[in-house]
Scaffold this motif. Structure first.
Motif, mmCIF file in Angstrom:
data_model
loop_
_atom_site.group_PDB
_atom_site.id
_atom_site.type_symbol
_atom_site.label_atom_id
_atom_site.label_comp_id
_atom_site.label_asym_id
_atom_site.label_seq_id
_atom_site.Cartn_x
_atom_site.Cartn_y
_atom_site.Cartn_z
ATOM 1 N N LEU A 27 37.345 73.716 -35.218
ATOM 2 C CA LEU A 27 38.166 72.273 -35.035
ATOM 3 C C LEU A 27 37.224 71.362 -35.743
ATOM 4 C CD1 LEU A 27 39.558 72.705 -31.519
ATOM 5 C CD2 LEU A 27 41.065 72.564 -33.648
ATOM 6 N N ILE A 28 35.949 71.378 -35.349
ATOM 7 C CA ILE A 28 34.957 70.492 -35.998
ATOM 8 C C ILE A 28 35.048 70.254 -37.729
ATOM 9 C CG2 ILE A 28 32.499 69.953 -36.263
ATOM 10 C CD1 ILE A 28 32.325 71.036 -33.566
ATOM 11 N N ARG A 34 39.655 66.529 -42.818
ATOM 12 C CA ARG A 34 40.758 65.637 -42.468
ATOM 13 C C ARG A 34 40.471 64.491 -42.686
ATOM 14 N NH1 ARG A 34 44.074 69.061 -38.017
ATOM 15 N NH2 ARG A 34 45.123 70.644 -39.334
ATOM 16 N N ALA A 35 39.201 63.920 -42.020
ATOM 17 C CA ALA A 35 38.739 62.659 -41.983
ATOM 18 C C ALA A 35 38.115 61.955 -43.479
ATOM 19 C CB ALA A 35 37.629 62.420 -40.951
ATOM 20 N N GLY A 36 38.036 63.084 -44.194
ATOM 21 C CA GLY A 36 37.580 62.734 -45.648
ATOM 22 C C GLY A 36 36.060 63.129 -46.146
ATOM 23 N N LEU A 37 35.720 63.858 -45.337
ATOM 24 C CA LEU A 37 34.449 64.544 -45.642
ATOM 25 C C LEU A 37 34.672 65.928 -46.584
ATOM 26 C CD1 LEU A 37 32.295 64.618 -42.610
ATOM 27 C CD2 LEU A 37 32.064 62.846 -44.582
ATOM 28 N N THR A 38 33.830 65.850 -47.917
ATOM 29 C CA THR A 38 34.085 67.022 -48.686
ATOM 30 C C THR A 38 32.939 67.690 -48.923
ATOM 31 O OG1 THR A 38 33.598 65.258 -50.345
ATOM 32 C CG2 THR A 38 35.905 65.621 -50.004
ATOM 33 N N ASN A 39 31.767 67.523 -47.727
ATOM 34 C CA ASN A 39 30.605 68.016 -47.794
ATOM 35 C C ASN A 39 30.588 69.541 -47.681
ATOM 36 O OD1 ASN A 39 31.081 65.706 -46.280
ATOM 37 N ND2 ASN A 39 28.784 65.079 -46.929
ATOM 38 N N GLY A 40 29.647 70.143 -48.253
ATOM 39 C CA GLY A 40 29.045 71.662 -47.862
ATOM 40 C C GLY A 40 28.862 71.520 -46.370
ATOM 41 N N ALA A 132 41.758 64.746 -27.383
ATOM 42 C CA ALA A 132 40.788 63.848 -27.371
ATOM 43 C C ALA A 132 39.584 64.263 -28.149
ATOM 44 C CB ALA A 132 40.194 63.313 -25.904
ATOM 45 N N PHE A 133 39.164 65.442 -27.960
ATOM 46 C CA PHE A 133 38.267 66.269 -28.894
ATOM 47 C C PHE A 133 38.685 66.154 -30.345
ATOM 48 C CE2 PHE A 133 36.546 70.583 -30.791
ATOM 49 C CZ PHE A 133 35.438 70.048 -30.710
ATOM 50 N N ILE A 134 39.692 66.202 -30.619
ATOM 51 C CA ILE A 134 40.271 66.243 -32.241
ATOM 52 C C ILE A 134 39.918 64.573 -32.549
ATOM 53 C CG2 ILE A 134 42.059 66.291 -33.838
ATOM 54 C CD1 ILE A 134 41.211 68.862 -32.919
ATOM 55 N N GLU A 135 40.162 63.871 -31.484
ATOM 56 C CA GLU A 135 40.120 62.437 -32.022
ATOM 57 C C GLU A 135 38.566 61.999 -32.109
ATOM 58 O OE1 GLU A 135 40.599 58.138 -32.892
ATOM 59 O OE2 GLU A 135 41.874 60.007 -33.149
ATOM 60 N N ALA A 136 37.767 62.512 -31.134
ATOM 61 C CA ALA A 136 36.346 62.373 -31.190
ATOM 62 C C ALA A 136 35.727 62.897 -32.516
ATOM 63 C CB ALA A 136 35.786 63.017 -29.937
#
Length: 156
Positions: A27-28, A34-40, A132-136
Motif C-alpha cells: 500500500l505504501i 500514485r502521488a507522483g513519486l517515480t523513485n527507486g 485514512a491510511f491511504i490518505e496519509a
C-alpha cells in the motif's frame, strides 16, 4: 538546483522502506507512486535485513550507495525493532545524514520523543482505518516531492 524527490528533481533518489507487513509495504509503495513519486524502491522486510543491507559483510548500501535516499521505517518488527535500526543508522557516520521518516501505528508520546531523541527526522502515525491510511501515505508522497536532502545523503 532543485533536490526534491519528485519528478521535477534533478536527482535520483531511492526510498528505502523498512516494513515487515507485506500489505502495508504494498500500500505504501503503490500510493506513493500514485502521488507522483517515480523513485527507486528498496524494501527491507525487518530490522535485521535492514542492518545487513547497511552494515553487513556484503552491505549493498556501502558497496553501491544510491545517490540519495530517504528511509521509511516501521518500529514494530520481528528480530530487530525499528528503534534499534534508527539508533544504529544515526550512530554511524556513513548513514547518520540519511533522512529517516518513522512510519508506524504507535502514537505513544514517549515513543515519539524517543525516536526524535535518536535522530528521526519525521514521525508519522499510520492510521488503522484503511482509507485514512491511504490518505496519509498520499500526503507523505506529496511531502517527499518537495523535501530537500542533504548533499551526499546516501553514504557518499
Amino acid at each position: 538546483m532543485h533536490t526534491g524527490l519528485g519528478p521535477a528533481g534533478g536527482q535520483t533518489v531511492s526510498i528505502i522502506l523498512i516494513e515487515d507487513d507485506d500489505g502495508h509495504a504494498t500500500l505504501i509503495e503503490r500510493n506513493l507512486r500514485r502521488a507522483g513519486l517515480t523513485n527507486g524502491f528498496i524494501r527491507l522486510a525487518d530490522g535485521q535485513q535492514a542492518l545487513d543491507y547497511f552494515f553487513g559483510d556484503d552491505a549493498r548500501f556501502v558497496l553501491e550507495p544510491p545517490p540519495a535516499s530517504v528511509i521509511l521505517l516501521d518500529l514494530k518488527m520481528p528480530r530487530i525493532d525499528g528503534l534499534e535500526v534508527l539508533r544504529r543508522l544515526k550512530a554511524d557516520k556513513r548513514t547518520a545524514s540519511l533522512p529517516v521518516i518513522v512510519l508506524t501505528t504507535t502514537d505513544d508520546p514517549r515513543e515519539i520523543e524517543r525516536c526524535y531523541e535518536l535522530g528521526c527526522n519525521v514521525y508519522v502515525t499510520k492510521p488503522v482505518e484503511y482509507d485514512a491510511f491511504i490518505e496519509a501515505v498520499r500526503r507523505l508522497g506529496f511531502f517527499l516531492q518537495v523535501v530537500k536532502l542533504p548533499t551526499g545523503a546516501g553514504g557518499q
